[in-house]
Design an enzyme around this catalytic site. Structure first.
Site, PDB file in Angstrom:
ATOM      1  N   CYS A  85       0.938  -1.112   0.189  1.00 49.86           N
ATOM      2  CA  CYS A  85       0.059  -0.046  -0.020  1.00 49.86           C
ATOM      3  C   CYS A  85       0.734   1.188  -0.035  1.00 49.86           C
ATOM      4  O   CYS A  85       2.027   1.192   0.582  1.00 49.86           O
ATOM      5  CB  CYS A  85      -0.916  -0.107   1.124  1.00 49.86           C
ATOM      6  SG  CYS A  85      -2.194   1.188   1.256  1.00 49.86           S
ATOM      7  N   CYS A 119      -0.485   0.364  10.904  1.00 49.63           N
ATOM      8  CA  CYS A 119      -1.046  -0.829   9.935  1.00 49.63           C
ATOM      9  C   CYS A 119       0.435  -1.365   9.380  1.00 49.63           C
ATOM     10  O   CYS A 119       1.240  -0.822   8.910  1.00 49.63           O
ATOM     11  CB  CYS A 119      -1.914  -0.046   8.638  1.00 49.63           C
ATOM     12  SG  CYS A 119      -2.226  -1.342   7.252  1.00 49.63           S
TER      13      CYS A 119
HETATM   14  N1  SAH Z   1      -6.858   0.209   2.820  1.00 49.88           N
HETATM   15  C1  SAH Z   1      -8.076   0.390   3.255  1.00 49.88           C
HETATM   16  C2  SAH Z   1      -8.648  -1.239   3.052  1.00 49.88           C
HETATM   17  C3  SAH Z   1      -7.664  -2.110   3.917  1.00 49.88           C
HETATM   18  S1  SAH Z   1      -7.277  -2.037   5.772  1.00 49.88           S
HETATM   19  C4  SAH Z   1      -8.493   1.042   4.690  1.00 49.88           C
HETATM   20  O1  SAH Z   1      -7.505   1.471   4.943  1.00 49.88           O
HETATM   21  O2  SAH Z   1      -9.651   1.428   4.607  1.00 49.88           O
HETATM   22  C5  SAH Z   1      -8.783  -2.576   6.555  1.00 49.88           C
HETATM   23  C6  SAH Z   1      -9.076  -2.034   8.092  1.00 49.88           C
HETATM   24  O3  SAH Z   1      -8.006  -2.492   8.819  1.00 49.88           O
HETATM   25  C7  SAH Z   1      -8.957  -0.447   8.025  1.00 49.88           C
HETATM   26  O4  SAH Z   1     -10.030   0.112   8.837  1.00 49.88           O
HETATM   27  C8  SAH Z   1      -7.664  -0.331   8.720  1.00 49.88           C
HETATM   28  O5  SAH Z   1      -7.425   0.888   9.314  1.00 49.88           O
HETATM   29  C9  SAH Z   1      -7.730  -1.380   9.705  1.00 49.88           C
HETATM   30  N2  SAH Z   1      -6.251  -1.569  10.187  1.00 49.88           N
HETATM   31  C10 SAH Z   1      -5.085  -1.654   9.664  1.00 49.88           C
HETATM   32  N3  SAH Z   1      -4.072  -1.972  10.626  1.00 49.88           N
HETATM   33  C11 SAH Z   1      -4.705  -2.276  11.346  1.00 49.88           C
HETATM   34  C12 SAH Z   1      -4.208  -2.958  12.926  1.00 49.88           C
HETATM   35  N4  SAH Z   1      -2.873  -3.363  13.175  1.00 49.88           N
HETATM   36  N5  SAH Z   1      -5.110  -3.202  13.953  1.00 49.88           N
HETATM   37  C13 SAH Z   1      -6.462  -3.230  13.605  1.00 49.88           C
HETATM   38  N6  SAH Z   1      -6.822  -2.571  12.560  1.00 49.88           N
HETATM   39  C14 SAH Z   1      -6.026  -2.289  11.509  1.00 49.88           C
HETATM   40 FE1  SF4 Z   2      -3.057   1.173   3.400  1.00 48.25          FE
HETATM   41 FE2  SF4 Z   2      -3.239  -0.111   5.666  1.00 48.25          FE
HETATM   42 FE3  SF4 Z   2      -3.608   2.478   5.429  1.00 48.25          FE
HETATM   43 FE4  SF4 Z   2      -5.451   0.689   4.530  1.00 48.25          FE
HETATM   44  S1  SF4 Z   2      -5.018   0.950   6.784  1.00 48.25           S
HETATM   45  S2  SF4 Z   2      -4.637   2.568   3.631  1.00 48.25           S
HETATM   46  S3  SF4 Z   2      -3.912  -0.848   3.830  1.00 48.25           S
HETATM   47  S4  SF4 Z   2      -1.563   1.585   5.004  1.00 48.25           S
END
Ligand code: SAH
Ligand code: SF4
Length: 398
Positions: free
Chosen positions: A136, A143
């Site tokens: 990403c 994340c």
């Molecule tokens: N990129 C998109 C979709 C993928 S992430 C987005 O950001 O919405 C899917 C979900 O998981 C998002 O809400 C993201 O913020 C959340 N997420 C990412 N890292 C996480 C973590 N370590 N613990 C819990 N949720 C997390």
């Molecule tokens: Fe990308 Fe993770 Fe942010 Fe979703 S939450 S936009 S997957 S970096």
């Protein structure tokens, strides 16, 4: 312990040089058929036949297409493929969550890439969490996927391929019985819902994601209701009205903070599209009603965004938007400085949200033992070392 199988070879065959018919629109399919000399007057009928075999029956081999003549089947398989992604590993969590690490062949001068797809069985439904990109570009600080830089966008065939692969492995086709250990939900379909919440930002791969979702929702094929397909975005504001108008799928917003200063840090895209603009796009999302609400995701980070003042501000900000709030306990990964909020604090936060009329908003973490939970996905190119894994297990246990 989670079951962990390294599948050697690939039972579905690796995608090769031949173009795949998976992921094409009907028009593209008809053109592909014309390209191998199928007469135009037959194109519609052949397209409908193929569509049925691909998406209702889940055919992985042209030989299965018994209403197509043997000669034509041979011709199809000479020119086209129905290949699924290669399975590198398949893991089954203690809670029934399944995670596949999938490999796709190089495109052009690139190299093979890997993504993860997760199946989450729940009471009354089975949700497939699908990836849209390899890595990403957006580097949200909490994340795991965000620490892996973008390798490439997935193609429609690779996004639809994740759905077909999951259905193959689960035994989710009419007349098939579910695979061992898989319990069919009441809806009768194992994959009853799709969420674009795997790796990547789906609205940064707009055309391919849109094409794939239209196939998933196509009534003569996979046929999932648009209300059972949810696209999650970190807030690519200009694309939000388009995805609504052009697909009609449900929207989820990764909000995570109620003030711009904090959201700028957690979700750096906020510097480009701040909270007020994001919420304005949400208010204007087509087709909203009490039955069609936007989901706001909010990851619970200890002492970062989890105060009760934050909870009250969250409720205030969302007033007037048909909304669901999803509190996501932070899932730790090796190397992160964030911690998950204490459970008692999550419950206090949830109470404020509940009192404002939003029901049971805490998302139970699923598949943590196989690193399948939200934000833990990261491809095999950066496979966890044993030491990292142990650190993570210690973190979860503690
Ligand atoms: N990129 C998109 C979709 C993928 S992430 C987005 O950001 O919405 C899917 C979900 O998981 C998002 O809400 C993201 O913020 C959340 N997420 C990412 N890292 C996480 C973590 N370590 N613990 C819990 N949720 C997390
Ligand atoms: Fe990308 Fe993770 Fe942010 Fe979703 S939450 S936009 S997957 S970096």
């Amino acid at each position: 312990m989670p079951e962990h199988s390294e599948l050697t070879g690939n039972r579905h065959g690796q995608a090769g040089e031949k173009p795949s018919l998976v992921g094409m629109t009907r028009e593209q399919l008809a053109r592909a058929l014309a390209g191998i000399g199928i007469p135009e007057r037959q194109a519609r009928m052949r397209t409908a036949q193929l569509w049925h075999w691909l998406y209702i029956r889940g055919a992985t081999d042209f030989a299965a297409m018994t209403n197509v003549s043997k000669e034509l089947r041979a011709e199809f398989s000479h020119h086209f493929s129905l290949d699924r992604p290669e399975i590198v590993t398949e893991q089954v969590s203690e809670d029934g969550t399944r995670k596949w690490l999938l490999r796709f062949p190089p495109r052009g001068a690139g190299r093979p890439v890997e993504v993860e797809t997760v199946y989450i069985p729940e009471e009354g439904r089975g949700t497939l969490c699908v990836s849209s990109q390899v890595g990403c570009t957006l580097s949200c600080t909490f994340c795991h996927t965000g620490t892996q830089k973008l390798v490439r966008n997935l193609l429609p065939e690779e996004i639809v391929g994740q759905v077909l692969l999951a259905r193959d492995r689960l035994g989710d086709y009419p007349g098939h019985s579910p695979a061992d250990g898989v319990v069919a939900p009441a809806t009768g379909r194992l994959v009853s819902n799709i969420v674009m919440m795997g790796m990547g930002e789906p609205l940064y791969n707009y055309d391919n994601v849109k094409a794939a979702l239209l196939i998933a929702a196509d009534g003569d094929g996979i046929g999932l209701s648009k209300r059972r397909i949810t696209l999650s975005t970190s807030g690519v504001v200009p694309m939000i009205p388009r995805i609504g108008a052009e697909t009609g799928v449900m929207l989820a917003i990764s909000l995570h903070a109620v003030r711009d200063e904090l959201r700028d840090v957690l979700v750096p895209l906020n510097r480009k599209y701040p909270i007020a603009e994001l919420l304005a796009a949400c208010r204007a999302y087509p087709g909203l009603s009490n039955a069609r609400r936007i989901t706001f995701e909010y990851v619970m980070l200890k002492d970062v965004n989890d105060s009760l003042a934050d909870a009250r501000e969250l409720v205030r900000l969302l007033a007037g938007i048909p909304a669901k709030i999803n509190l996501i306990p932070f899932n730790p990964w090796p190397g992160t400085d964030y911690e998950c909020s204490d459970w008692a604090q999550i419950e206090r936060f949830a109470d404020v949200v509940n009192r404002a009329g939003y029901a049971s908003p805490i998302r139970t973490p699923r598949g943590r033992d196989i690193l399948a939970a939200c934000g833990q996905l990261k491809s095999e190119t950066e496979r966890l070392r044993i030491r990292e894994r142990m650190a993570l297990e210690a973190m979860i246990a503690g």
